[in-house]
Every structure is written in C-alpha cells, then in structure tokens.
Write a protein that holds these residues in place. Structure first.
Motif, PDB file in Angstrom:
ATOM      1  N   LYS A 186       0.742  -1.680  -0.320  1.00 23.27           N
ATOM      2  CA  LYS A 186       0.064  -0.344  -0.170  1.00 23.27           C
ATOM      3  C   LYS A 186       0.953   1.388   0.150  1.00 23.27           C
ATOM      4  O   LYS A 186       0.091   2.065  -0.673  1.00 23.27           O
ATOM      5  CB  LYS A 186      -1.172   0.220   1.586  1.00 23.27           C
ATOM      6  CG  LYS A 186      -2.029  -0.890   1.053  1.00 23.27           C
ATOM      7  CD  LYS A 186      -3.015  -1.242   2.372  1.00 23.27           C
ATOM      8  CE  LYS A 186      -4.350  -2.008   2.344  1.00 23.27           C
ATOM      9  NZ  LYS A 186      -5.014  -2.263   3.787  1.00 23.27           N
ATOM     10  N   GLY A 187       1.964   1.688   0.955  1.00 21.59           N
ATOM     11  CA  GLY A 187       2.992   2.204   1.180  1.00 21.59           C
ATOM     12  C   GLY A 187       3.503   2.399   0.158  1.00 21.59           C
ATOM     13  O   GLY A 187       3.048   3.837  -0.712  1.00 21.59           O
ATOM     14  N   SER A 189       2.303   1.348  -3.193  1.00 22.62           N
ATOM     15  CA  SER A 189       1.265   1.877  -4.453  1.00 22.62           C
ATOM     16  C   SER A 189       0.606   2.853  -4.661  1.00 22.62           C
ATOM     17  O   SER A 189       0.721   4.424  -5.179  1.00 22.62           O
ATOM     18  CB  SER A 189       0.151   0.763  -4.587  1.00 22.62           C
ATOM     19  OG  SER A 189       0.099   1.048  -3.559  1.00 22.62           O
ATOM     20  N   GLN A 190       0.584   4.033  -2.923  1.00 20.32           N
ATOM     21  CA  GLN A 190       0.242   5.095  -2.803  1.00 20.32           C
ATOM     22  C   GLN A 190       1.182   6.257  -3.415  1.00 20.32           C
ATOM     23  O   GLN A 190       0.483   7.070  -3.952  1.00 20.32           O
ATOM     24  CB  GLN A 190      -0.090   5.000  -1.461  1.00 20.32           C
ATOM     25  CG  GLN A 190      -1.745   3.941  -1.096  1.00 20.32           C
ATOM     26  CD  GLN A 190      -1.916   4.724   0.567  1.00 20.32           C
ATOM     27  OE1 GLN A 190      -1.300   5.017   1.037  1.00 20.32           O
ATOM     28  NE2 GLN A 190      -2.824   3.976   1.182  1.00 20.32           N
ATOM     29  N   ALA A 193       0.815   6.313  -6.793  1.00 17.19           N
ATOM     30  CA  ALA A 193       0.207   7.216  -8.000  1.00 17.19           C
ATOM     31  C   ALA A 193      -0.155   8.769  -7.077  1.00 17.19           C
ATOM     32  O   ALA A 193      -0.146   9.601  -8.008  1.00 17.19           O
ATOM     33  CB  ALA A 193      -1.433   6.674  -6.761  1.00 17.19           C
ATOM     34  N   GLN A 194       0.130   9.576  -5.743  1.00 18.67           N
ATOM     35  CA  GLN A 194       0.747  10.609  -5.633  1.00 18.67           C
ATOM     36  C   GLN A 194       2.208  11.281  -6.413  1.00 18.67           C
ATOM     37  O   GLN A 194       1.422  12.692  -6.894  1.00 18.67           O
ATOM     38  CB  GLN A 194       1.762  10.646  -3.966  1.00 18.67           C
ATOM     39  CG  GLN A 194       0.461  10.364  -3.024  1.00 18.67           C
ATOM     40  CD  GLN A 194       0.411  10.689  -1.901  1.00 18.67           C
ATOM     41  OE1 GLN A 194       2.394  10.905  -1.491  1.00 18.67           O
ATOM     42  NE2 GLN A 194      -0.079  10.283  -0.753  1.00 18.67           N
TER      43      GLN A 194
END
Length: 199
Positions: A186-187, A189-190, A193-194
């Motif tokens: 999650k870290g 991929s987030q 995306a950012q």
C-alpha cells in the motif's frame, strides 16, 4: 526543454523503494516531457566526501594559495553545484535512515549550499539564489512518520531547499514499509499514485 537532476542516495542498489520511485518518476516524466534532459547522480556509486578542512579551504582561500587537496575539493564542489544551477527540476530520493536523510545526501547538500553561489547573505538575512526551480523529494520509510515530530526529513529538506530559493517542493512519502502485512504494498502504490499526480 528542461534539465532534470535526479539525486539517488539509497545505500542499496537492489530492493530499494526510493530507487523504485525515482525509476517511476523518470518513466512518467519522460512520457510527459520527452524533450527534457535527465541526469542521474548516484551518491552510493559516486560518493561525495563529507565537509572537511580541504573543502572549507577551497571555498575560503585565494586560488593562488590553495593546496592541491583544496583545489581538488573545490573542483568537485563546483561540479556538483554547477549541476544544480543548470537544473530546472531537482529530484531528491531520500530513504529514512535513523529518522533522518542518508549521510551521503547531507554531504551532497554541504557541497551545494554555498554562500555567494546558491544563496547570499543580505542586511535582511539570507536570500536564496535558485528561484524558479521545482523540486520533488521521494522518501521511503519503514514506519509512518509524515506529520509527526519524528519526521526529521521533510522539515529539514524544506528548509534547506528554501534556503537556496527552491520553494516549489512536492514530497512523496512511501511509508509503513517495514510494518508487515499489506503496509509495504500500500505504501509503495500510494506513493506512485501521488507521484503521477504531482507530475
């Protein structure tokens, strides 16, 4: 056409999340700005010496009085500083080591934060000389630190960049990488995306 300078500082060549982020940055930036020139300086491969008496002497001693060691230290500092001066966009990859940036990145900053070159002192205080540039800072952290008093990366780097006149700074944090479970995925991929949104 713009010049982009990417500074890698992870001690690891393999399995580095900050290197994944810079790779993603380069791919995304080139797709959006195909004419731009991108230069990568890897501080783990080409290590920059820490601030020492030779570098201080190179800065402060008249050229005709410099020792060979001072001349060599000054030549490297000039090279690193010239790269920053030529860059329109600066990208700093900064994994968190013991709550702060890698010492290699701090050494690089010590070479390029130079009075009379990247900032100057005035009657009203220091003034940055690199206005108009944009910066991205890509961090990788084992825990979750953004916004907490344990985050000594973002405040320091914001201040250092602002000191030389770079105020347009985007921070992208990949956090929770060592917490287990789904945190790492999650870290990353987030953060990616950012990063895509910021570019």
């Amino acid at each position: 056409m713009a010049n982009v300078l990417v500074i890698e500082s992870s001690a690891r060549q393999q399995g580095s999340v900050s290197r994944q982020l810079t790779e993603q940055f380069i791919i995304t930036w080139q797709a959006a700005h195909p004419a731009d020139q991108i230069k990568v300086r890897d501080l783990a491969v080409e290590q920059v010496p820490h601030l020492d008496a030779n570098l201080l002497g190179g800065w402060m001693t008249p050229a005709e009085q410099q020792s060979e060691a001072e001349q060599a230290a000054l030549a490297l500092s000039n090279l690193l500083t010239d790269e920053v001066l030529a860059a329109d966009v600066l990208v700093l990859a900064a994994p968190m080591y013991n709550f702060a940036i890698p010492s290699t990145l701090k050494a690089w900053l010590d070479h390029v934060l130079r009075a009379g070159v990247t900032f100057k002192y005035t009657e009203t205080g220091p003034q940055g000389l690199l206005s108009g540039k944009r910066a991205f800072v890509l961090t990788a952290r084992g825990g979750i630190y953004a916004g907490s008093n344990l985050d000594h990366q973002e405040p320091y780097l914001r201040q250092a960049l602002a000191f030389i006149g770079i105020h347009d700074v985007s921070f992208i944090h990949a956090e929770g990488l060592n917490l287990g479970g789904d945190f790492m995925g999650k870290g990353v991929s987030q953060a990616k995306a950012q990063l895509a949104q910021a570019i």
